[in-house]
Design a protein around this motif. Structure first.
Motif, PDB file in Angstrom:
ATOM      1  N   UNK A  74      34.585  -7.543 122.449  1.00 23.14           N
ATOM      2  CA  UNK A  74      33.509  -7.909 122.523  1.00 23.14           C
ATOM      3  C   UNK A  74      33.058  -8.089 124.066  1.00 23.14           C
ATOM      4  N   UNK A  75      33.765  -8.712 124.683  1.00 25.06           N
ATOM      5  CA  UNK A  75      33.754  -9.060 126.083  1.00 25.06           C
ATOM      6  C   UNK A  75      34.118  -7.805 127.122  1.00 25.06           C
ATOM      7  N   UNK A  76      33.054  -7.798 128.147  1.00 25.02           N
ATOM      8  CA  UNK A  76      33.579  -6.447 128.995  1.00 25.02           C
ATOM      9  C   UNK A  76      33.806  -7.232 130.432  1.00 25.02           C
ATOM     10  N   UNK A  77      34.605  -6.496 131.214  1.00 21.70           N
ATOM     11  CA  UNK A  77      34.946  -6.944 132.727  1.00 21.70           C
ATOM     12  C   UNK A  77      33.966  -5.934 133.616  1.00 21.70           C
ATOM     13  N   UNK A  78      33.504  -6.727 134.570  1.00 25.80           N
ATOM     14  CA  UNK A  78      32.564  -5.700 135.535  1.00 25.80           C
ATOM     15  C   UNK A  78      33.377  -6.060 136.999  1.00 25.80           C
ATOM     16  N   UNK A  79      33.726  -4.997 137.886  1.00 26.31           N
ATOM     17  CA  UNK A  79      34.189  -5.596 139.139  1.00 26.31           C
ATOM     18  C   UNK A  79      33.432  -4.616 140.045  1.00 26.31           C
ATOM     19  N   UNK A  80      33.251  -5.374 141.269  1.00 28.67           N
ATOM     20  CA  UNK A  80      32.801  -4.854 142.570  1.00 28.67           C
ATOM     21  C   UNK A  80      33.789  -5.124 143.681  1.00 28.67           C
ATOM     22  N   UNK A  86      31.981  -0.851 139.847  1.00 29.65           N
ATOM     23  CA  UNK A  86      32.624  -0.066 138.973  1.00 29.65           C
ATOM     24  C   UNK A  86      32.158  -0.254 137.393  1.00 29.65           C
ATOM     25  N   UNK A  87      32.402   0.840 136.739  1.00 31.01           N
ATOM     26  CA  UNK A  87      31.827   0.856 135.392  1.00 31.01           C
ATOM     27  C   UNK A  87      32.552  -0.295 134.538  1.00 31.01           C
ATOM     28  N   UNK A  88      31.862  -0.868 133.572  1.00 31.80           N
ATOM     29  CA  UNK A  88      32.586  -1.748 132.635  1.00 31.80           C
ATOM     30  C   UNK A  88      33.753  -1.025 131.946  1.00 31.80           C
ATOM     31  N   UNK A  89      34.792  -1.634 131.898  1.00 37.87           N
ATOM     32  CA  UNK A  89      36.175  -1.274 131.450  1.00 37.87           C
ATOM     33  C   UNK A  89      36.695  -0.408 132.472  1.00 37.87           C
ATOM     34  N   UNK A  90      36.497  -0.234 133.637  1.00 34.97           N
ATOM     35  CA  UNK A  90      36.937   0.904 134.456  1.00 34.97           C
ATOM     36  C   UNK A  90      38.653   0.720 134.480  1.00 34.97           C
ATOM     37  N   UNK A  91      38.944  -0.709 134.554  1.00 29.99           N
ATOM     38  CA  UNK A  91      40.387  -0.961 134.977  1.00 29.99           C
ATOM     39  C   UNK A  91      41.122  -1.373 133.821  1.00 29.99           C
TER      40      UNK A  91
END
Ligand code: SF4
Ligand code: SF4
Length: 165
Positions: A74-80, A86-91
């Motif tokens: 349910x929770x997503x990570x977003x990286x800059x 970067x896309x959500x879930x990229x890493x």
């Protein structure tokens, strides 16, 4: 605490992102090692490691395939990083229904790094000439129950895909 403790060798690969040059040799050898027949082909889509590459900004991030999960989280990570979003879930390391990464391209079965079972050392580590991947081992006490649960998750992914037959 459970009394059924066992000694287990925990294998880890430490990633030094600063040393990775994005060559993708790790993806090549991983997919070849897991090909049928072994070393018979090389398709990075079958690799258990994938390298997120941003050559214009010299950013390369190797990510290992981790556990299979049958449901999206349910929770997503977003990286800059350095201004690049970067896309959500990229890493994320999981093989999950919400994205195509870490799935066997023909069968759709989840892929997980198995540390190159049967080899002395993970092959991606051997093939990384930049020393961006560092293999380490340590001994830990683990619960017998935890080991069983891990096996069950693997079986569940097969059943979800192919049914009880
Ligand atoms: S082999 Fe090493 S340097 Fe090349 S992409 Fe993989 S981790 Fe990076
Ligand atoms: S340790 Fe082996 S299975 Fe895991 S990513 Fe590296 S080459 Fe692939």
């Amino acid at each position: 605490m459970s009394e059924n403790k066992q000694k287990k060798i925990i294998k880890t690969i430490r990633v030094d992102v600063d040393k990775c040059n994005g060559c993708r040799a790790c993806e090549v050898i991983c997919s070849a090692f897991h090909a049928e027949p072994k070393y018979g082909s090389n398709n990075p889509a079958r690799s258990r490691i994938r390298v997120i590459r941003e050559p214009l900004t010299d950013i390369y991030v190797p990510v290992y395939a981790g556990e299979y999960t049958p449901a999206e989280c349910a929770g997503r990570d977003q990286y800059t990083i350095d201004g690049k979003e970067y896309d959500e879930c990229a890493f994320c390391r999981a093989s999950c229904p919400s994205r195509p990464e870490f799935k066997e391209p023909d069968s759709g079965l989840p892929l997980k790094c198995d540390m190159c079972e049967g080899e002395d050392e993970p092959l991606c580590v051997k093939w990384c000439l930049a020393d961006a991947l560092i293999y380490e081992e340590r001994e830990e006490d683990v619960d017998e129950q935890e080991e069983l649960e891990e096996l069950e998750v693997g079986l569940e992914s097969l059943v979800n895909r192919y049914g009880m037959d």
